[in-house]
Design an enzyme around this catalytic site. Structure first.
Site, PDB file in Angstrom:
ATOM      1  N   HIS A  93       0.904  -1.198   0.188  1.00 39.79           N
ATOM      2  CA  HIS A  93      -0.066   0.067   0.035  1.00 39.79           C
ATOM      3  C   HIS A  93       0.697   1.277  -0.094  1.00 39.79           C
ATOM      4  O   HIS A  93       2.124   1.543   0.591  1.00 39.79           O
ATOM      5  CB  HIS A  93      -0.941  -0.077   1.156  1.00 39.79           C
ATOM      6  CG  HIS A  93      -0.356  -0.126   2.567  1.00 39.79           C
ATOM      7  ND1 HIS A  93       0.000   1.262   3.170  1.00 39.79           N
ATOM      8  CD2 HIS A  93      -0.019  -0.965   3.393  1.00 39.79           C
ATOM      9  CE1 HIS A  93       0.490   1.065   4.343  1.00 39.79           C
ATOM     10  NE2 HIS A  93       0.367  -0.339   4.364  1.00 39.79           N
ATOM     11  N   ASP A 108      -0.613   4.490   0.495  1.00 39.64           N
ATOM     12  CA  ASP A 108      -0.973   5.551   1.631  1.00 39.64           C
ATOM     13  C   ASP A 108      -0.237   5.119   2.934  1.00 39.64           C
ATOM     14  O   ASP A 108       0.484   3.920   3.202  1.00 39.64           O
ATOM     15  CB  ASP A 108      -2.183   5.248   1.869  1.00 39.64           C
ATOM     16  CG  ASP A 108      -2.643   4.147   2.634  1.00 39.64           C
ATOM     17  OD1 ASP A 108      -2.397   3.050   2.236  1.00 39.64           O
ATOM     18  OD2 ASP A 108      -3.555   4.160   3.955  1.00 39.64           O
ATOM     19  N   ASP A 152       6.425   1.243   6.005  1.00 43.03           N
ATOM     20  CA  ASP A 152       5.037   0.755   5.886  1.00 43.03           C
ATOM     21  C   ASP A 152       4.438   1.684   5.013  1.00 43.03           C
ATOM     22  O   ASP A 152       3.858   2.728   5.498  1.00 43.03           O
ATOM     23  CB  ASP A 152       4.484   0.731   7.457  1.00 43.03           C
ATOM     24  CG  ASP A 152       3.084   0.636   7.550  1.00 43.03           C
ATOM     25  OD1 ASP A 152       2.691  -0.209   6.726  1.00 43.03           O
ATOM     26  OD2 ASP A 152       2.533   0.918   8.504  1.00 43.03           O
ATOM     27  N   GLU A 174      -5.202   1.696   2.986  1.00 46.28           N
ATOM     28  CA  GLU A 174      -5.265   0.741   4.018  1.00 46.28           C
ATOM     29  C   GLU A 174      -4.906   1.129   5.417  1.00 46.28           C
ATOM     30  O   GLU A 174      -5.475   0.878   6.484  1.00 46.28           O
ATOM     31  CB  GLU A 174      -3.726  -0.290   4.024  1.00 46.28           C
ATOM     32  CG  GLU A 174      -3.665  -1.374   4.782  1.00 46.28           C
ATOM     33  CD  GLU A 174      -3.081  -1.219   5.850  1.00 46.28           C
ATOM     34  OE1 GLU A 174      -3.107  -2.160   6.697  1.00 46.28           O
ATOM     35  OE2 GLU A 174      -2.409  -0.420   6.172  1.00 46.28           O
ATOM     36  N   GLU A 175      -4.247   2.157   5.578  1.00 42.68           N
ATOM     37  CA  GLU A 175      -4.231   2.937   7.059  1.00 42.68           C
ATOM     38  C   GLU A 175      -5.283   3.258   7.708  1.00 42.68           C
ATOM     39  O   GLU A 175      -5.511   3.355   8.680  1.00 42.68           O
ATOM     40  CB  GLU A 175      -2.826   3.898   6.962  1.00 42.68           C
ATOM     41  CG  GLU A 175      -1.715   3.412   6.451  1.00 42.68           C
ATOM     42  CD  GLU A 175      -0.936   2.360   7.478  1.00 42.68           C
ATOM     43  OE1 GLU A 175      -1.676   2.061   8.357  1.00 42.68           O
ATOM     44  OE2 GLU A 175       0.282   2.204   7.377  1.00 42.68           O
ATOM     45  N   HIS A 216       4.316   3.680  12.421  1.00 37.19           N
ATOM     46  CA  HIS A 216       3.141   4.412  12.795  1.00 37.19           C
ATOM     47  C   HIS A 216       3.496   5.550  13.895  1.00 37.19           C
ATOM     48  O   HIS A 216       2.859   6.259  14.513  1.00 37.19           O
ATOM     49  CB  HIS A 216       2.246   3.554  13.573  1.00 37.19           C
ATOM     50  CG  HIS A 216       1.503   2.623  12.651  1.00 37.19           C
ATOM     51  ND1 HIS A 216       0.143   2.066  12.812  1.00 37.19           N
ATOM     52  CD2 HIS A 216       1.615   2.227  11.141  1.00 37.19           C
ATOM     53  CE1 HIS A 216      -0.177   1.706  11.603  1.00 37.19           C
ATOM     54  NE2 HIS A 216       0.470   1.641  10.947  1.00 37.19           N
TER      55      HIS A 216
END
Length: 454
Positions: free
Chosen positions: A90, A92, A123, A156-157, A423
């Protein structure tokens, strides 16, 4: 067959990989127009689509998904009769949080002490670059032996389910014999790991209302119900004294029977301050891979600077609940909603809104593709054998793909090992892991094609 030609090719491609990841990280592709312009996600999607076209992919398309974001699709045909492998990543990313806490700008890939720092470096923009490196190495060493589909998700996030709903409406699009999800990570740097389980997730916003308007705390405090105090009491009901999650009706004592996570290593990876205790009971692996975990990820309240002596008439919080394998996320949502309504103090008016949900996932690690992955990992990581672990995070698409393609084998690998700090501020990727996992994926595709011909 040895890994040397593949490994040498990927090593030679690493400067290009860094340059490309620098370009991709520069897009502030947070899929929330309230925080960053939609144009940033659109530009990132265009970049991914152009990269696929440059590698010879056909049918490259920007898919407008029901949540208002775009996923990028491409197809690279392989030899006649070859199996089809779907590669997922992903583009995003999570918001950067407190940019002042970053040691370098979050959207500028920066090398420091052997790692590359930037939001999305691990990520999962790095996961997309991993796919490109693997395919380039195979093309340079005789060709890609399978047909390849690539899907790069755009939300996705956010957990808003756009790609899941699109796939359900177009089930033929992502059909494959095997699916490689490039969005997890090794248990630690240098230890090759596949992820066998993922916790699911539900996201709720709860609002409490107690007064028609804010009141002077001196004139009315002590009798008038303060919505912020009510919210604090409600949120406290979600945890026991030891920090364990306590949602009425949701079991929280399951045990993990696989690879264990030593507490000292976890404290170091999580950067827990000296003297601060871990929360919950059982092993660390029990707590982060096999049990539910509730987190208050946001709360609306007056900031300290500029605060006035007022009772708050309304308060709002956003709550994330990680759902362990074996539990249904929709059922967990119902239990959490019922808990919030039941535990609101003082008759406060409660409103609960669901803003995201994803089911937990458990892979079949006995499938033939795992044998091919084990061979690939042992070659890419000399002296190591493939480990199997869980992951506390969620990838909502996994269960959708498992339901749509029950015969497909699903493997989860990636760059999000503990040092990556995904994150959080100062997210980073290990270039050595990017290199070795790209070698792994290339060798996996070759071994898998061979196993299908045997």
């Amino acid at each position: 067959m040895t890994a040397r030609p593949i490994a040498a090719t990927i090593a030679s491609l690493m400067p290009r990989a860094k340059a490309e990841l620098t370009e991709l990280v520069a897009f502030q592709s947070v899929a929330d127009p309230a925080q960053f312009p939609r144009s940033e996600c659109e530009a990132a999607a265009d970049w991914v689509a152009d990269a696929l076209r440059a590698e010879g992919f056909q049918d490259v398309a920007l898919l407008d998904t029901p949540d208002g974001t775009q996923s990028v699709y491409g197809f690279l045909p392989g030899p006649a009769g070859a199996p089809t492998v779907l590669l997922y990543a992903h583009y995003d990313v999570q918001p950067p949080l407190d940019e002042s806490a970053w040691l370098s700008p979050p959207f500028e890939l920066t090398e420091r002490e052997g790692r590359w720092y930037g939001r999305g470096a691990a990520d999962c923009k790095g996961g997309f670059i991993m796919h490109l490196l693997a395919l380039r190495a195979l093309k340079a060493d005789g060709g890609v032996p399978v047909s390849v589909k690539v899907i790069a998700e755009g939300s996705e996030e956010q957990g808003t389910g756009g790609l899941e709903r699109y796939a359900e409406a177009h089930p033929e699009l992502l059909a494959a014999d095997t699916i490689v999800i490039g969005d997890t990570g090794n248990f630690r740097v240098g230890l090759p790991t596949v992820t066998a389980t993922l916790r699911g997730m539900t996201m709720l916003r709860v609002t409490l209302d107690t007064l028609e308007g804010n009141l002077h705390s001196g004139q009315f405090g002590g009798a008038a119900p303060d919505a912020l105090a009510a919210m604090i009491q409600l949120l406290a009901s979600l945890r026991a004294e030891d920090g364990s999650t306590t949602v009425d009706g949701l079991t929280a004592n399951t045990e993990w029977d696989g690879l264990q996570y030593p507490e000292a290593e976890f404290r170091s990876d999580a950067k827990v301050l000296d003297g601060v205790e871990l929360i919950g009971t059982g092993t660390v692996a029990d707590r982060i891979w096999a049990r539910p975990a509730v987190t208050v990820i946001g709360i609306d309240c007056p900031p300290v600077v500029g605060a006035t002596p007022s009772l708050q008439a309304s308060a709002r919080a956003q709550i994330s609940l990680r759902v362990p394998p074996g539990r249904d996320a929709a059922e967990a949502t119902e239990l959490l909603t019922a808990h919030l309504v039941a535990h609101a103090p003082w008759g406060a008016r409660v409103s609960v809104e669901q803003v995201g949900q994803g089911q937990p996932f458990r892979a079949d690690t006995t499938s033939p593709a795992y044998t091919s992955m084990a061979r690939a990992m042992e070659a890419a990581y000399p002296g190591e054998t493939m480990q199997t672990s869980g992951m506390g995070g969620s990838i909502p698409l996994c269960n959708t793909l498992a339901a749509l393609y029950p015969e497909a084998e699903i493997l989860l690998i990636g760059l999000s090992e503990p040092e990556a700090q995904i994150h959080a501020v100062n997210e980073s990727v290990s270039p050595e892991e990017l290199e070795r996992l790209s070698v792994t994926e290339a060798l996996f595709l070759r071994h898998y094609a061979e196993s299908k011909r045997a």
